[in-house]
Design a protein around this motif. Structure first.
Motif, PDB file in Angstrom:
ATOM      1  N   VAL A 117       5.840   3.341  -1.970  1.00 50.38           N
ATOM      2  CA  VAL A 117       4.858   3.788  -2.618  1.00 50.38           C
ATOM      3  C   VAL A 117       3.180   2.605  -2.222  1.00 50.38           C
ATOM      4  N   ILE A 118       3.847   1.140  -2.866  1.00 46.35           N
ATOM      5  CA  ILE A 118       2.853   0.456  -3.553  1.00 46.35           C
ATOM      6  C   ILE A 118       1.803   0.346  -2.243  1.00 46.35           C
ATOM      7  N   VAL A 119       2.360   0.129  -0.926  1.00 44.41           N
ATOM      8  CA  VAL A 119       1.350  -0.924   0.147  1.00 44.41           C
ATOM      9  C   VAL A 119       0.458   1.392   0.807  1.00 44.41           C
ATOM     10  N   MET A 120       1.273   2.777   0.476  1.00 46.40           N
ATOM     11  CA  MET A 120       0.616   3.483   0.449  1.00 46.40           C
ATOM     12  C   MET A 120      -0.474   3.924  -0.168  1.00 46.40           C
ATOM     13  N   ILE A 121      -0.594   3.317  -1.794  1.00 40.48           N
ATOM     14  CA  ILE A 121      -2.145   3.310  -2.808  1.00 40.48           C
ATOM     15  C   ILE A 121      -2.934   2.078  -2.320  1.00 40.48           C
ATOM     16  N   VAL A 122      -2.509   1.272  -1.987  1.00 40.14           N
ATOM     17  CA  VAL A 122      -2.876  -0.279  -1.329  1.00 40.14           C
ATOM     18  C   VAL A 122      -4.038   0.621  -0.049  1.00 40.14           C
ATOM     19  N   SER A 123      -3.718   0.779   0.685  1.00 38.77           N
ATOM     20  CA  SER A 123      -4.038   1.617   1.608  1.00 38.77           C
ATOM     21  C   SER A 123      -4.460   2.394   1.313  1.00 38.77           C
ATOM     22  N   THR A 124      -4.676   3.738   0.764  1.00 44.92           N
ATOM     23  CA  THR A 124      -5.507   5.076   0.447  1.00 44.92           C
ATOM     24  C   THR A 124      -6.467   3.682  -0.059  1.00 44.92           C
ATOM     25  N   MET A 125      -6.429   3.108  -1.291  1.00 43.14           N
ATOM     26  CA  MET A 125      -7.845   2.543  -2.001  1.00 43.14           C
ATOM     27  C   MET A 125      -8.701   1.737  -0.954  1.00 43.14           C
ATOM     28  N   SER A 126      -8.287   0.920   0.113  1.00 42.72           N
ATOM     29  CA  SER A 126      -8.836   0.295   0.887  1.00 42.72           C
ATOM     30  C   SER A 126      -9.151   1.081   2.513  1.00 42.72           C
ATOM     31  N   ILE A 127      -9.112   2.329   2.260  1.00 40.37           N
ATOM     32  CA  ILE A 127      -9.779   2.687   3.044  1.00 40.37           C
ATOM     33  C   ILE A 127     -10.506   3.642   2.141  1.00 40.37           C
ATOM     34  N   ALA A 128     -10.834   4.407   1.460  1.00 35.72           N
ATOM     35  CA  ALA A 128     -11.335   4.800   0.097  1.00 35.72           C
ATOM     36  C   ALA A 128     -12.175   3.670   0.232  1.00 35.72           C
ATOM     37  N   ALA A 129     -12.824   2.213  -0.089  1.00 35.96           N
ATOM     38  CA  ALA A 129     -13.458   1.273  -0.372  1.00 35.96           C
ATOM     39  C   ALA A 129     -13.986   1.062   1.015  1.00 35.96           C
ATOM     40  N   ALA A 130     -13.378   1.220   2.195  1.00 36.02           N
ATOM     41  CA  ALA A 130     -14.506   1.401   3.375  1.00 36.02           C
ATOM     42  C   ALA A 130     -14.952   2.263   3.435  1.00 36.02           C
TER      43      ALA A 130
END
Length: 195
Positions: A117-130
């Motif tokens: 769950v943490i990795v999915m949240i961080v990946s989502t935030m990274s995609i949104a930041a890009a």
């Protein structure tokens, strides 16, 4: 005249898939393996980027990067001086991020649901930041900048959000909502009959 028949239309929604039964001896699915390996690759790509910024990218690797961008121009070296921080602090931050990603990759391979769950949240935030960086400032997403890490984040999100990966991560979860049948007791215990 015969009445006009309408073609059969497909439903606008897909039927719900049956729930996955909890199985503590479930084998590790390919989606979990792919997610864990992609997180480890994400850690390696971040370490390579950090090393290229801290110590400079070799000329042959810069030419490969220029070829992959499609314009065949060799990008200029981005150095640590461009970031305005000391090399020790930069290398320290990159090392901590690398170690955290390696730990999360190993936890994913072991089947940790909280790590998933943490990795999915961080990946989502990274995609949104890009996306926000591209939308607001016009930063190009190329091989030399963030294309590799963005692609790995998208693939990690797709792999870890699959039903198989979720079922494997929750295979030992006691809060599955299933009805618990009480064990059989003495004959009069369930009816409340007094002897």
């Amino acid at each position: 005249m015969s009445p006009q028949r309408h073609p059969r239309k497909r439903a606008a929604f897909e039927p719900l898939a049956p729930p996955v039964v909890r199985n503590p001896r479930m084998r590790r699915p390919a989606a979990t393996v792919a997610g864990g390996v992609l997180v480890l690759l994400r850690a390696i790509s971040g370490a390579v980027w950090g090393a290229s910024v801290a110590f400079g990218l070799p000329p042959w690797l810069r030419s490969v990067s220029g070829f992959a961008n499609g314009d065949n121009t060799i990008p200029t070296d981005q150095t640590i001086d461009d970031l305005g921080i000391g090399i020790e602090a930069f290398v320290g931050v990159i090392a901590v991020i690398f170690l955290v990603q390696v730990v999360f990759g190993i936890l994913l391979l072991w089947g940790s649901n909280s790590a998933r769950v943490i990795v999915m949240i961080v990946s989502t935030m990274s995609i949104a930041a890009a996306f926000v960086s591209w939308w607001e400032t016009g930063v190009e997403i190329t091989v030399a900048t963030s294309l590799v890490t963005l692609a790995l984040d998208i693939l990690v999100l797709l792999a870890l959000s699959s039903r198989d990966a979720a079922a494997f991560a929750r295979r030992n979860d006691k809060r599955d909502g299933a009805l618990r049948v009480p064990p059989p007791g003495p004959p009069g215990a369930r009816t409340g009959a007094a002897g």
